[in-house]
Write a protein that holds these residues in place. Structure first.
Motif, short mmCIF file in Angstrom:
data_model
loop_
_atom_site.label_atom_id
_atom_site.label_comp_id
_atom_site.label_asym_id
_atom_site.label_seq_id
_atom_site.Cartn_x
_atom_site.Cartn_y
_atom_site.Cartn_z
N ARG A 58 11.86 -41.15 -28.77
CA ARG A 58 10.95 -41.82 -27.82
C ARG A 58 10.70 -40.95 -26.58
N GLU A 62 6.96 -39.37 -25.63
CA GLU A 62 6.29 -39.62 -24.34
C GLU A 62 5.84 -38.31 -23.70
N GLN A 65 2.56 -37.09 -25.19
CA GLN A 65 1.34 -37.89 -24.95
C GLN A 65 0.52 -37.33 -23.79
#
Length: 65
Positions: A58, A62, A65
């Motif tokens: 995760r 992130e 992105q």
């Protein structure tokens, strides 16, 4: 083409290859998760491996992105 499993709502592609270890990759640009594993490793073991890496996955998704 590999098998897709879901771990903590993350789609994970599992591919059995001629490798020695279970390996985890995040593919750019969107951080798709790929796991490569030796053919004799059971899916249960792969699932446990990825569950232990969920926080790392995760965090790095992130960043992508």
């Amino acid at each position: 083409m590999g098998k897709i499993i879901y771990i903590d709502q993350i789609p994970v592609t599992v591919e059995y290859r001629r490798v020695k270890n279970v390996n985890l990759y995040l593919k750019p640009p969107d951080g798709q998760v790929l796991v490569t594993a030796p053919r004799q490793v059971p899916l249960k073991r792969i699932r446990e491996f990825v569950e232990g890496k969920v926080d790392w996955i995760r965090k790095h998704q992130e960043r992508m992105q």
